[in-house]
Design a protein around this motif. Structure first.
Motif, PDB file in Angstrom:
ATOM      1  N   ASN A  14       0.817  -1.164   0.024  1.00 14.38           N
ATOM      2  CA  ASN A  14       0.183  -0.380  -0.133  1.00 14.38           C
ATOM      3  C   ASN A  14       1.180   1.161  -0.495  1.00 14.38           C
ATOM      4  O   ASN A  14       1.931   1.453   0.854  1.00 14.38           O
ATOM      5  CB  ASN A  14      -0.977   0.052   1.397  1.00 14.38           C
ATOM      6  N   GLN A  15       1.016   2.151  -0.968  1.00 20.96           N
ATOM      7  CA  GLN A  15       1.740   3.756  -1.354  1.00 20.96           C
ATOM      8  C   GLN A  15       0.560   4.344  -1.070  1.00 20.96           C
ATOM      9  O   GLN A  15      -0.735   4.286  -1.489  1.00 20.96           O
ATOM     10  CB  GLN A  15       2.296   3.536  -1.760  1.00 20.96           C
ATOM     11  N   ASP A  16       0.555   5.976  -0.525  1.00 24.38           N
ATOM     12  CA  ASP A  16      -0.231   6.435  -0.571  1.00 24.38           C
ATOM     13  C   ASP A  16       0.198   8.085  -0.783  1.00 24.38           C
ATOM     14  O   ASP A  16       1.260   8.547   0.686  1.00 24.38           O
ATOM     15  CB  ASP A  16      -1.990   6.620   0.045  1.00 24.38           C
ATOM     16  N   SER A  17       0.634   8.995  -1.225  1.00 24.56           N
ATOM     17  CA  SER A  17       1.418   9.889  -1.027  1.00 24.56           C
ATOM     18  C   SER A  17       0.656  11.543  -1.985  1.00 24.56           C
ATOM     19  O   SER A  17      -0.170  10.680  -3.033  1.00 24.56           O
ATOM     20  CB  SER A  17       2.707   9.487  -2.297  1.00 24.56           C
TER      21      SER A  17
ATOM     22  N   ASP B  55       3.688  10.918   2.298  1.00 17.77           N
ATOM     23  CA  ASP B  55       4.691   9.219   1.252  1.00 17.77           C
ATOM     24  C   ASP B  55       3.943   8.418   2.555  1.00 17.77           C
ATOM     25  O   ASP B  55       4.770   8.504   2.800  1.00 17.77           O
ATOM     26  CB  ASP B  55       5.394   9.464   0.878  1.00 17.77           C
TER      27      ASP B  55
ATOM     28  N   GLN C   4       3.290   4.537   3.620  1.00 19.80           N
ATOM     29  CA  GLN C   4       3.804   2.865   2.965  1.00 19.80           C
ATOM     30  C   GLN C   4       3.774   1.874   3.375  1.00 19.80           C
ATOM     31  O   GLN C   4       4.228   1.920   5.000  1.00 19.80           O
ATOM     32  CB  GLN C   4       5.423   2.964   2.315  1.00 19.80           C
TER      33      GLN C   4
ATOM     34  N   GLY D 208       0.417   4.000   5.993  1.00  9.57           N
ATOM     35  CA  GLY D 208       0.439   3.082   5.024  1.00  9.57           C
ATOM     36  C   GLY D 208      -0.463   2.145   5.454  1.00  9.57           C
ATOM     37  O   GLY D 208      -0.934   1.020   4.647  1.00  9.57           O
TER      38      GLY D 208
END
Length: 106
Positions: A32-35, A68, A70, A94
């Motif tokens: 899972n990655q969200d930035s 960011d 993760q 993340g």
């Protein structure tokens, strides 16, 4: 999750991003990655002197902050697809989504 079939993890997390065999075990990995970025308001007070007299003013502005998040979640299963162990690597931003899905009943 230990002792349960891998299908339990898949039912809660969806299909893994990768699957591989290592030393006779199966390793399933979810990522899972969200930035992104967001803008927050800023407020400052300024003092200016005119002819020796202070004049106070408030200045409103903005500041952009980026993030960011993760997470990598690995499940190690036996050759019969029974979960033997699992591990997390990442930050709360993340990994929170995985933790919430795993806590759900059903």
């Amino acid at each position: 999750m230990k002792g349960q079939p891998i299908s339990v993890a898949i039912a809660k997390l969806g299909y893994p991003d990768s699957e591989m065999s290592i030393a006779g075990k199966k390793v399933y990995t979810w990522n899972n990655q969200d930035s992104g970025s967001y803008t927050v308001p800023t407020y400052n007070t300024a003092t200016t002197y005119v002819n020796g007299q202070p004049i106070y003013s408030s200045v409103q502005g903005s500041r952009t902050t980026s993030y960011d998040y993760q997470c990598k979640f690995k499940v190690i299963a036996s050759p019969g697809d029974i979960i033997e162990n699992f591990e997390w690597n990442g930050d709360i931003g993340g990994c929170e989504a995985f933790a919430m899905r795993l806590q759900k009943k059903g």
